[in-house]
Design an enzyme around this catalytic site. Structure first.
Site, PDB file in Angstrom:
ATOM      1  N   LYS A  55       0.833  -1.215   0.000  1.00  0.00           N
ATOM      2  CA  LYS A  55       0.000   0.000   0.000  1.00  0.00           C
ATOM      3  C   LYS A  55       0.862   1.258   0.000  1.00  0.00           C
ATOM      4  O   LYS A  55       0.490   2.280  -0.567  1.00  0.00           O
ATOM      5  CB  LYS A  55      -0.978   0.002   1.173  1.00  0.00           C
ATOM      6  CG  LYS A  55      -2.297  -0.662   0.833  1.00  0.00           C
ATOM      7  CD  LYS A  55      -2.260  -2.168   0.844  1.00  0.00           C
ATOM      8  CE  LYS A  55      -2.398  -2.867  -0.446  1.00  0.00           C
ATOM      9  NZ  LYS A  55      -2.394  -4.334  -0.311  1.00  0.00           N
ATOM     10  N   GLY A 186      -4.108 -12.666  -9.542  1.00  0.00           N
ATOM     11  CA  GLY A 186      -4.854 -12.392  -8.303  1.00  0.00           C
ATOM     12  C   GLY A 186      -4.500 -10.999  -7.808  1.00  0.00           C
ATOM     13  O   GLY A 186      -3.759 -10.254  -8.465  1.00  0.00           O
ATOM     14  N   HIS A 448     -22.797  15.151   1.013  1.00  0.00           N
ATOM     15  CA  HIS A 448     -22.645  15.505  -0.399  1.00  0.00           C
ATOM     16  C   HIS A 448     -21.549  16.550  -0.537  1.00  0.00           C
ATOM     17  O   HIS A 448     -21.467  17.463   0.292  1.00  0.00           O
ATOM     18  CB  HIS A 448     -23.963  16.071  -0.925  1.00  0.00           C
ATOM     19  CG  HIS A 448     -23.871  16.496  -2.359  1.00  0.00           C
ATOM     20  ND1 HIS A 448     -23.841  15.586  -3.397  1.00  0.00           N
ATOM     21  CD2 HIS A 448     -23.773  17.735  -2.918  1.00  0.00           C
ATOM     22  CE1 HIS A 448     -23.746  16.253  -4.545  1.00  0.00           C
ATOM     23  NE2 HIS A 448     -23.700  17.549  -4.282  1.00  0.00           N
TER      24      HIS A 448
HETATM   25  P1  FAD Z   1       1.348 -13.781   9.023  1.00  0.00           P
HETATM   26  O1  FAD Z   1       1.139 -12.338   8.804  1.00  0.00           O
HETATM   27  O2  FAD Z   1       1.864 -14.599   7.897  1.00  0.00           O
HETATM   28  O3  FAD Z   1       2.303 -13.899  10.271  1.00  0.00           O
HETATM   29  C1  FAD Z   1       2.784 -15.118  10.702  1.00  0.00           C
HETATM   30  C2  FAD Z   1       4.019 -14.880  11.523  1.00  0.00           C
HETATM   31  O4  FAD Z   1       4.385 -16.119  12.112  1.00  0.00           O
HETATM   32  C3  FAD Z   1       5.217 -14.438  10.711  1.00  0.00           C
HETATM   33  O5  FAD Z   1       5.745 -13.251  11.251  1.00  0.00           O
HETATM   34  C4  FAD Z   1       6.225 -15.586  10.837  1.00  0.00           C
HETATM   35  O6  FAD Z   1       7.554 -15.117  10.964  1.00  0.00           O
HETATM   36  C5  FAD Z   1       5.779 -16.238  12.131  1.00  0.00           C
HETATM   37  N1  FAD Z   1       6.095 -17.668  12.217  1.00  0.00           N
HETATM   38  C6  FAD Z   1       5.814 -18.653  11.332  1.00  0.00           C
HETATM   39  N2  FAD Z   1       6.219 -19.850  11.803  1.00  0.00           N
HETATM   40  C7  FAD Z   1       6.759 -19.622  13.025  1.00  0.00           C
HETATM   41  C8  FAD Z   1       7.337 -20.439  14.021  1.00  0.00           C
HETATM   42  N3  FAD Z   1       7.453 -21.758  13.872  1.00  0.00           N
HETATM   43  N4  FAD Z   1       7.800 -19.863  15.152  1.00  0.00           N
HETATM   44  C9  FAD Z   1       7.694 -18.528  15.338  1.00  0.00           C
HETATM   45  N5  FAD Z   1       7.145 -17.704  14.438  1.00  0.00           N
HETATM   46  C10 FAD Z   1       6.682 -18.236  13.299  1.00  0.00           C
HETATM   47  N6  FAD Z   1      -4.218  -8.783   3.541  1.00  0.00           N
HETATM   48  C11 FAD Z   1      -5.102  -7.780   3.699  1.00  0.00           C
HETATM   49  O7  FAD Z   1      -6.044  -7.921   4.491  1.00  0.00           O
HETATM   50  N7  FAD Z   1      -4.990  -6.612   3.012  1.00  0.00           N
HETATM   51  C12 FAD Z   1      -3.988  -6.410   2.119  1.00  0.00           C
HETATM   52  O8  FAD Z   1      -3.907  -5.347   1.510  1.00  0.00           O
HETATM   53  C13 FAD Z   1      -3.037  -7.434   1.937  1.00  0.00           C
HETATM   54  N8  FAD Z   1      -2.008  -7.275   1.076  1.00  0.00           N
HETATM   55  C14 FAD Z   1      -1.096  -8.265   0.942  1.00  0.00           C
HETATM   56  C15 FAD Z   1      -0.050  -8.086   0.048  1.00  0.00           C
HETATM   57  C16 FAD Z   1       0.903  -9.085  -0.117  1.00  0.00           C
HETATM   58  C17 FAD Z   1       2.029  -8.884  -1.071  1.00  0.00           C
HETATM   59  C18 FAD Z   1       0.800 -10.292   0.648  1.00  0.00           C
HETATM   60  C19 FAD Z   1       1.832 -11.370   0.499  1.00  0.00           C
HETATM   61  C20 FAD Z   1      -0.239 -10.479   1.526  1.00  0.00           C
HETATM   62  C21 FAD Z   1      -1.197  -9.471   1.676  1.00  0.00           C
HETATM   63  N9  FAD Z   1      -2.273  -9.632   2.533  1.00  0.00           N
HETATM   64  C22 FAD Z   1      -3.195  -8.630   2.676  1.00  0.00           C
HETATM   65  C23 FAD Z   1      -2.475 -10.877   3.282  1.00  0.00           C
HETATM   66  C24 FAD Z   1      -2.028 -10.697   4.723  1.00  0.00           C
HETATM   67  O9  FAD Z   1      -0.688 -10.293   4.759  1.00  0.00           O
HETATM   68  C25 FAD Z   1      -2.203 -12.018   5.461  1.00  0.00           C
HETATM   69  O10 FAD Z   1      -3.523 -12.471   5.317  1.00  0.00           O
HETATM   70  C26 FAD Z   1      -1.908 -11.829   6.932  1.00  0.00           C
HETATM   71  O11 FAD Z   1      -0.599 -11.351   7.129  1.00  0.00           O
HETATM   72  C27 FAD Z   1      -2.100 -13.145   7.670  1.00  0.00           C
HETATM   73  O12 FAD Z   1      -1.860 -12.929   9.018  1.00  0.00           O
HETATM   74  P2  FAD Z   1      -1.389 -14.105   9.992  1.00  0.00           P
HETATM   75  O13 FAD Z   1      -1.318 -13.480  11.332  1.00  0.00           O
HETATM   76  O14 FAD Z   1      -2.243 -15.276   9.792  1.00  0.00           O
HETATM   77  O15 FAD Z   1       0.047 -14.539   9.504  1.00  0.00           O
END
Ligand code: FAD
Length: 475
Positions: A55, A186, A448
């Site tokens: 963003k 996508g 508006h």
């Molecule tokens: P994540 O954000 O993936 O966080 C998981 C964390 O767990 C990570 O920091 C990782 O390091 C940690 N981790 C993993 N395994 C372990 C372990 N064994 N031990 C310790 N730590 C671990 N979503 C939106 O809603 N709006 C958007 O505009 C948007 N834009 C995006 C753009 C891109 C390019 C991408 C790739 C994704 C985007 N998303 C967007 C999706 C969004 O980023 C994800 O849906 C969201 O981050 C998921 O959150 P989460 O907490 O499930 O996991």
């Protein structure tokens, strides 16, 4: 050095937009919490490699496009002078500011943040291999798995080269390739493609499905596509990439086109955005009763409980809409369930947004879904060419539609295409969650001149009495 810690009320593995709000909420209601992530501060993919960097860079491209489009209003700017190093620094600075802020909020709440990789030893404890190489075990009363997802690799790609990138590498913005191929139409591919195209790349999008942005209604995509065709040098749908060859100079890609013909083209770089895979491997789940499906997503019920009574899972790792706001709400629900509340995660509307130019957003029921499930709907469509605000912005390339149950006149879905569609969709989500009728939207006074009026006017169109459209046709 091995060292066993006393029991924590809650251990959260992963500090993304699912994990850190869950940890914060748990601490706020009095639980002792350990939050584990390999990154120095909370944020996850969303802040470090996803929502925020895209963003931020999309804002930079919007500034450029706005300046270039200003010519028609009588103001002419010089073509932009792109300093890629400064843009990268700007983006990194935003990420640092936000993740640093979350780090401070973590400390203020007395949450113990451990930087390392966690793995279950059994259903009561995790082992953490810390970033500094030391090992620590933490015993928990409850645990939440919020480990997120990673980019799906391209099948049968046997070599690694900086010329082939995933979304994380593309957002590092190392350079601006002359010719960029994006495999996957996508939202991630389209957003990153918009950034690179505005910064000067010639971008080709390849999508194996009949249309880009699978999941969105075709009338929204049609309006977006008019602008997308100017932003991208080609959008090839119904096209599959058969082979990728790499030389030092360029990447050669063989594609099977819509008409079955094989086409070979050369690119300076290729970005692969063909979906995301859950981070459920190497978590020691085999030492627990947690079950995954065949694609690796952790199975949970509506209370976000896994098959192991003390272990919950939220966010991308459980699948469904892989979006930050969905992860956050699941996190809150999981903590509420742990604290003894009788709640479930059953949203009626999870908004989805494509932050391109124009933006597309939708929530609740789509027309595509209604057709697929044979659900009877009525639709009110309001074209932005009839909106005073939209025309004054020089942007009539938009449309707002409301999807309604014709029997009860309840709002079931909303779809918007146009600048700021992402901001506007929240009103639709509220209307659907609150079970509002189309007459509620129609009767609500909207300021508006704003784009928000288009929601009210779509409701008016549905009722066959829209001020700015002569004899609107109910559909
Ligand atoms: P994540 O954000 O993936 O966080 C998981 C964390 O767990 C990570 O920091 C990782 O390091 C940690 N981790 C993993 N395994 C372990 C372990 N064994 N031990 C310790 N730590 C671990 N979503 C939106 O809603 N709006 C958007 O505009 C948007 N834009 C995006 C753009 C891109 C390019 C991408 C790739 C994704 C985007 N998303 C967007 C999706 C969004 O980023 C994800 O849906 C969201 O981050 C998921 O959150 P989460 O907490 O499930 O996991």
């Amino acid at each position: 050095m091995q060292h066993n810690k006393t029991t924590e009320d809650l251990v959260v593995i992963g500090a993304g937009p699912g994990g850190y709000p869950a940890a914060f909420h748990a601490a706020d209601i009095g639980m002792s919490v350990t939050l584990i992530d390999t990154e120095p501060n909370p944020g996850g993919v969303c802040l470090y490699r996803g929502c925020i960097p895209t963003k931020t860079l999309l804002h930079v491209s919007e500034v450029i496009r706005e300046a270039m489009n200003a010519k028609k209003t009588g103001v002419t700017f010089q073509p932009p002078d792109i300093d890629i190093d400064m843009i990268r620094k700007w983006k990194d600075g935003i990420v640092e500011k936000l993740t640093g802020g979350l780090g401070r909020l973590t400390k203020q709440r007395n949450i113990r943040m451990i930087n390392g990789r966690a793995k279950f030893i059994d259903s009561n404890s995790v082992e953490i291999i810390k970033n500094d190489g030391t090992v620590e075990n933490v015993v928990f009363k409850n645990a939440i798995i919020a480990t997120g997802s990673h980019p799906a690799p391209f099948p049968d790609l046997f070599f690694e080269t900086p010329r082939i990138m995933d979304s994380s590498e593309a957002l590092e913005l190392k350079d601006i390739p002359e010719k960029l191929l994006i495999i996957g139409g996508g939202y991630i591919g389209l957003e990153i493609g918009t950034i690179y195209s505005t910064l000067g790349s010639e971008v080709t999008i390849v999508e194996m499905m009949p249309d880009i942005l699978p999941g969105a209604d075709s009338d929204l995509i049609r309006i977006y596509s008019q602008s997308a065709r100017k932003i991208f040098s080609a959008i090839l749908t119904n096209t599959t990439v058969e082979k990728i060859d790499n030389t030092n100079e360029e990447v050669s890609v063989k594609m099977k086109l819509n008409d079955g013909k094989i086409h070979e083209a050369k690119f300076d770089k290729v970005l692969i955005t063909i979906g995301r895979k859950p981070n459920s491997d190497n978590l020691g789940l085999e030492n627990t009763a947690v079950v995954t499906d065949k694609n690796g997503f952790i199975k949970v019920n509506d209370k976000l409980q896994t098959d192991d009574p003390k272990i919950y899972a939220i966010g991308d790792v459980v699948g469904g809409a892989m979006l930050a706001h969905k992860a956050t709400h699941e996190g809150r629900t999981a903590v509420e369930v742990i604290s003894g509340k009788d709640v479930e995660f059953k949203p009626k509307a999870i908004p989805a947004v494509l932050f391109t130019d124009p933006e597309i957003s939708w929530c609740g029921l789509t027309e595509t879904e209604a057709k697929l499930k044979n659900i009877n709907i009525g639709v009110g469509r309001f074209p932005w060419a009839a909106s005073g605000r939209s025309v004054s912005l020089g942007r009539s390339d938009g449309m707002t539609k409301v999807i309604v149950d014709p029997e009860t006149e309840k709002i079931l879905g909303l779809g918007i295409v146009g600048p700021n569609a992402g901001e506007l969709i929240a009103e639709g989500a509220l209307a659907i969650e609150a079970g509002l009728r189309v007459s509620d939207l129609k009767k609500t006074i909207h300021p508006h001149p704003t784009l928000s009026e288009t929601l009210m006017e779509a409701a008016e169109v549905f009722s066959g009495e829209c001020v700015h459209i002569y004899k609107p046709q109910k559909k």
